[in-house]
Design a protein around this motif. Structure first.
Motif, PDB file in Angstrom:
ATOM      1  N   PRO A 398       0.811  -1.233   0.000  1.00  0.00           N
ATOM      2  CA  PRO A 398       0.000   0.000   0.000  1.00  0.00           C
ATOM      3  C   PRO A 398       0.837   1.272   0.000  1.00  0.00           C
ATOM      4  N   VAL A 399       1.991   1.238   0.675  1.00  0.00           N
ATOM      5  CA  VAL A 399       2.861   2.418   0.678  1.00  0.00           C
ATOM      6  C   VAL A 399       3.413   2.662  -0.724  1.00  0.00           C
ATOM      7  N   MET A 400       3.876   1.593  -1.371  1.00  0.00           N
ATOM      8  CA  MET A 400       4.377   1.720  -2.741  1.00  0.00           C
ATOM      9  C   MET A 400       3.274   2.190  -3.676  1.00  0.00           C
ATOM     10  N   PHE A 401       2.073   1.668  -3.516  1.00  0.00           N
ATOM     11  CA  PHE A 401       0.953   2.083  -4.358  1.00  0.00           C
ATOM     12  C   PHE A 401       0.646   3.563  -4.185  1.00  0.00           C
ATOM     13  N   ALA A 402       0.544   4.016  -2.929  1.00  0.00           N
ATOM     14  CA  ALA A 402       0.207   5.419  -2.689  1.00  0.00           C
ATOM     15  C   ALA A 402       1.285   6.351  -3.217  1.00  0.00           C
ATOM     16  N   PHE A 403       2.559   5.974  -3.038  1.00  0.00           N
ATOM     17  CA  PHE A 403       3.640   6.844  -3.487  1.00  0.00           C
ATOM     18  C   PHE A 403       3.695   6.906  -5.006  1.00  0.00           C
ATOM     19  N   LEU A 404       3.594   5.764  -5.677  1.00  0.00           N
ATOM     20  CA  LEU A 404       3.621   5.763  -7.149  1.00  0.00           C
ATOM     21  C   LEU A 404       2.378   6.430  -7.721  1.00  0.00           C
ATOM     22  N   PHE A 405       1.260   6.315  -7.036  1.00  0.00           N
ATOM     23  CA  PHE A 405       0.055   7.035  -7.461  1.00  0.00           C
ATOM     24  C   PHE A 405       0.341   8.535  -7.501  1.00  0.00           C
ATOM     25  N   ALA A 406       1.009   9.038  -6.460  1.00  0.00           N
ATOM     26  CA  ALA A 406       1.329  10.468  -6.403  1.00  0.00           C
ATOM     27  C   ALA A 406       2.314  10.865  -7.495  1.00  0.00           C
ATOM     28  N   MET A 407       3.351  10.055  -7.691  1.00  0.00           N
ATOM     29  CA  MET A 407       4.388  10.413  -8.659  1.00  0.00           C
ATOM     30  C   MET A 407       3.919  10.259 -10.098  1.00  0.00           C
ATOM     31  N   ALA A 408       2.906   9.399 -10.338  1.00  0.00           N
ATOM     32  CA  ALA A 408       2.432   9.175 -11.707  1.00  0.00           C
ATOM     33  C   ALA A 408       1.344  10.154 -12.127  1.00  0.00           C
ATOM     34  N   LEU A 409       0.856  10.985 -11.225  1.00  0.00           N
ATOM     35  CA  LEU A 409      -0.230  11.897 -11.572  1.00  0.00           C
ATOM     36  C   LEU A 409       0.074  12.769 -12.795  1.00  0.00           C
ATOM     37  N   PRO A 410       1.289  13.350 -12.928  1.00  0.00           N
ATOM     38  CA  PRO A 410       1.522  14.225 -14.081  1.00  0.00           C
ATOM     39  C   PRO A 410       2.005  13.518 -15.341  1.00  0.00           C
ATOM     40  N   LEU A 411       2.140  12.202 -15.333  1.00  0.00           N
ATOM     41  CA  LEU A 411       2.763  11.527 -16.471  1.00  0.00           C
ATOM     42  C   LEU A 411       1.972  11.712 -17.767  1.00  0.00           C
ATOM     43  N   ALA A 526       5.041  -8.793  -4.848  1.00  0.00           N
ATOM     44  CA  ALA A 526       3.917  -8.037  -4.282  1.00  0.00           C
ATOM     45  C   ALA A 526       4.232  -6.545  -4.250  1.00  0.00           C
ATOM     46  N   LEU A 527       5.469  -6.203  -3.911  1.00  0.00           N
ATOM     47  CA  LEU A 527       5.860  -4.797  -3.877  1.00  0.00           C
ATOM     48  C   LEU A 527       5.840  -4.186  -5.273  1.00  0.00           C
ATOM     49  N   ILE A 528       6.365  -4.912  -6.262  1.00  0.00           N
ATOM     50  CA  ILE A 528       6.376  -4.410  -7.641  1.00  0.00           C
ATOM     51  C   ILE A 528       4.949  -4.309  -8.178  1.00  0.00           C
ATOM     52  N   ALA A 529       4.059  -5.199  -7.739  1.00  0.00           N
ATOM     53  CA  ALA A 529       2.655  -5.112  -8.157  1.00  0.00           C
ATOM     54  C   ALA A 529       2.038  -3.810  -7.670  1.00  0.00           C
ATOM     55  N   GLY A 530       2.349  -3.399  -6.437  1.00  0.00           N
ATOM     56  CA  GLY A 530       1.863  -2.117  -5.946  1.00  0.00           C
ATOM     57  C   GLY A 530       2.399  -0.962  -6.758  1.00  0.00           C
ATOM     58  N   LEU A 531       3.664  -1.079  -7.209  1.00  0.00           N
ATOM     59  CA  LEU A 531       4.252  -0.032  -8.048  1.00  0.00           C
ATOM     60  C   LEU A 531       3.473   0.116  -9.347  1.00  0.00           C
TER      61      LEU A 531
END
Length: 792
Positions: A398-411, A526-531
């Motif tokens: 969930p931490v990886m998901f939330a962080f990548l969600f934030a970083m991918a917003l402007p892509l 599992a971590l890469i899946a969240g990414l």
């Protein structure tokens, strides 16, 4: 006896509170998931409204641009074209919502204007690149540019119009859609509550996927029902848009023909009438053809394909209003093209729903982690919760998901936003290079910190790099929101990239340093899946927000979402701070140049990097980011089709990867898994030699995704089992491996692009498959197969 009664009552109260908390948590996730799918669907409807308006304006203003172009063909110079004020008067009559209009040269010089004094540079740049039209939407208005050109390579220009920003398309009922969503959500919440209340308490307390199976099925069913309703709306709305555009085409031609007939010219004596009919057919390809007929049915002119079996629209022609009908204009629909257009819009709606479902599933997985802790209740020594060691990757997911969600917003809009900050005066080649500068700066900064983070994690632990990374990511997103030049935007993205590299490696360090050797495959996958899940959903939500709010607020939302990721870290991972896991941390004296030399002399480690990690990254980025869009464009597929195929890759990594990770952990024949992944991925690319085309490339992407799951699940365990890796430091060695991964990703577009230029598209991908296969054979031949060593 009285005490026993009190204990029973207390137990029942605790059980009721537990059931209540489970119900409230599941309903909260359901509501968030439904709100997300509703927001994405609403944004898609607004986009549909914009597209329909652009199509309609292109047809109406296209007639005016065609008249100007006809004058240019007769020798009128664009710089001295008289009577443009009359052109603007007609545009105001045909387009009631028109705000401004102008005729400009391609260098931005305004020749004539009605309320528009500055030519939009981006629109002119798109027209110079060969576009048939260009449009841009701002917070208040919508602009459309249509090309003009003098014959024989003379001066070029454009007709630009500006209208009010459109809302929902005609026929879209927002409140009805919202009411259906509310009813679906309420029904799903009620069903979820009833089923959970009837579940035995021991089933709720039992850790595992069965506890969440019922809430997950109910939530996905609710989203599926809403999706079907939304897809139906999209089909009906777009069908109406197509019919309205066909009517606009017919009425415009009808008006022009009746104007000529009003001069006393007989219909059968008209010459050259095919030219405007061909222009109209070119402007609206969903029409199969059209014909001009006398009142008795005799055909005078025909363009396109005319079928008497399909749908038609008839427009009677009169010399004077209310007079006798002297002929008619008949429009014949291209039924297959219209069905394909409607089907494409329905697929867009379904794609949006799938993205929302991915986010909802991630929320449910986070809820499962929290429930596992709540029901276990027994803390470890040091205060750490009793998480299942085999689910450590799920704790960090969930931490990886939330962080990548934030970083991918402007892509989805970053190149467009960078282009809007570009100063005029650059040629197209230099402009294309400069537009890529913010993205390149972010990737380069992420690579640097990913390499440095491994050593920092081995020495200081994973918490500090993760905290510093999130701090830098917040600063970077805030700086992006305030950047007003391309250079400052590039610096801001580089700052965000520094934070991205630190967090990306720190979360992997969390799994590598604390995870048990038996579960490394499943935990890393599992971590890469969240990414991948965060990347996919963040880009979709960011595009939606940018369309409605503009780019700058999206960066502010990104900064806020990084703080949400920090909150998730504080909730889920904070109990693990300061802990050391089964992977031994190297002693300070052992971290030296000698340990690095030993690492780079390890045949297994070097063979893994050169034979598996780098070749796969070249194939992955070369295919997905470079070759796939160009290949699909050459085959006539849309960019939406490219996005859906890339999503297919993401789904495999998100949902198949963790399953294969479990199988990898059970076998420990990691070399076989890595080699199998290489053979599968290379085979998908080599298959294009015999199965080219759309389906062949899609199959290659799917097999490459399977290869990622097979090899990716085994690479980390194979690497961490090396004695040289443990001597050098697990996180440091992982950082070097991820650096090699990034290096391969940087090479991918260059290698595949060079092959494209030399041998063509399909052959280039086949040769890439050959290189991938050779790398796999090198790994199989050089990489030792030895029993995994136990951590010291």
């Amino acid at each position: 006896m009285q005490q026993a009664l009190v204990n029973r009552v207390d137990t029942k109260l605790r059980q009721r509170r537990a059931i209540r908390n489970v119900i409230l948590s599941c309903v909260a996730v359901l509501v968030v998931g439904q709100l997300l799918i509703a927001a994405l669907s609403l944004a898609a409807l607004l986009r549909l409204g914009t597209d329909s308006v652009v199509d309609r304006l292109s047809l109406i203003a296209g007639r005016t641009a065609g008249q100007i172009q006809a004058g240019l063909q007769l020798g009128k110079p664009l710089g001295q074209y008289f009577g443009l004020s009359l052109v603007f008067d007609r545009l105001h009559q045909d387009i009631p919502e028109l705000q401004a209009a102008a005729v400009v040269l391609d260098d931005g010089t305004v020749l004539a204007s009605d309320g528009l004094d500055i030519a939009p540079a981006r629109l002119l740049r798109e027209l110079r690149q060969g576009g048939a039209r260009a449009s841009e939407s701002t917070a208040q208005s919508l602009r459309l540019a249509l090309p003009l050109a003098e014959p024989q390579g003379g001066r070029k220009g454009a007709l630009i119009i500006q209208v009010e920003k459109p809302g929902l398309p005609e026929g879209a009922t927002f409140w009805d859609n919202l009411g259906f969503l509310a009813a679906t959500t309420a029904g799903a919440a009620l069903l979820m509550a009833l089923v959970i209340r009837r579940m035995p308490v021991h089933s709720l307390a039992m850790a595992g996927w069965m506890r969440m199976a019922v809430p997950l099925v109910v939530m996905l069913a609710a989203q599926a029902i809403y999706t079907v309703h939304t897809v139906k709306d999209f089909r009906a709305i777009w069908q109406a848009v197509i019919e309205e555009n066909a009517r606009v085409i017919g009425e415009g031609l009808e008006k022009d023909l009746e104007k000529v007939l009003g001069y006393g010219i007989e219909l059968e004596r008209l010459r050259g009438v095919e030219k405007p009919m061909e222009r109209a057919l070119h402007a609206f390809p969903l029409l199969g053809g059209m014909s001009l007929q006398m009142a008795d049915g005799r055909e005078l002119a025909r363009v396109g394909s005319v079928s008497h079996l399909g749908d038609t629209l008839d427009f009677p022609l009169e010399r004077v209003s209310g007079g006798p009908v002297v002929g008619k204009l008949v429009l014949h629909a291209d039924d297959a093209a219209m069905r394909a257009a409607v089907r494409a819009r329905a697929l867009d709606a379904a794609t949006i729903a799938v993205v929302a479902m991915v986010a909802a599933i991630e929320l449910m997985l986070m809820l499962q982690v929290l429930m596992d802790r709540a029901f276990s209740g027994a803390p470890r020594a040091g205060g750490a919760p009793l998480d299942d060691p085999s689910r450590l990757g799920m704790v960090g997911r969930p931490v990886m998901f939330a962080f990548l969600f934030a970083m991918a917003l402007p892509l989805g809009f970053l190149p467009l936003y960078a282009r809007s900050l570009l100063l005029t005066g650059w040629d197209d080649g230099a402009a294309a290079m400069l537009v890529a500068l913010p993205t390149a700066a972010e990737m380069a900064a992420g690579l640097v910190t990913a390499l440095l983070a491994g050593r920092l994690i081995d020495r200081r632990g994973w918490v500090k790099p993760c905290a510093w990374g999130m701090f830098l990511a917040v600063l970077g997103n805030l700086a992006c929101a305030w950047a007003d030049t391309l250079f400052t935007l590039a610096l801001a993205r580089a700052l965000a990239g520094l934070g991205y590299g630190l967090v990306w490696m720190a979360l992997q360090g969390f799994v590598v340093t604390l995870g048990h050797a038996r579960y490394r495959g499943r935990n890393m996958t599992a971590l890469i899946a969240g990414l991948f899940a965060g990347h996919m959903t963040g880009a979709a939500v960011g595009g939606m927000l940018a369309n409605q709010l503009g780019p700058r607020p999206v960066f502010l939302v990104g900064a806020l979402m990084v703080l949400v990721a920090a909150l998730a870290l504080r909730t889920l991972l904070w109990p693990y701070r300061g802990q050391s896991g089964p992977v031994a941390m190297p002693a300070a004296g052992r971290v030296s140049g000698a340990s690095l030399k030993a690492l780079l002399s390890d045949k297994g480690y070097v063979a893994l990097l050169l034979g598996s990690v780098v070749p796969f990254s070249i194939a992955q980025v070369g295919l997905l980011s470079y070759a796939l869009p160009l290949y699909f464009d050459a085959l006539g597929a849309s960019t939406a089709d490219v996005g859906r195929v890339i999503m297919l890759y993401g789904f495999c990594v998100i949902y198949i990867g963790p399953l294969l990770g479990r199988l990898t952990d059970g076998s420990q024949n990691w070399k076989h898994w890595i080699a199998a992944g290489g053979l599968v991925g290379a085979g998908g690319l080599l298959m294009l030699q015999w199965v080219p085309g759309l389906w062949g490339v899609s199959a290659a992407v799917l097999l490459l995704a399977v290869a990622s799951c097979l090899a990716g699940a085994a690479q980390a365990p194979y690497m961490l089992a090396r004695e040289s890796v443990q001597a050098y430091g697990a996180a440091s060695a992982t950082g070097l491996m991820r650096g090699a991964d990034k290096f391969g990703q940087m090479l991918g577009p260059l290698v595949v692009g060079a092959l494209f230029a030399g041998v063509g598209m399909a052959a280039a991908l086949v040769l890439t498959g050959v290189m991938y296969l050779l790398g796999t054979l090198f790994f199989w031949r050089v990489g030792p197969r030895e029993a995994p060593v136990k951590p010291k």
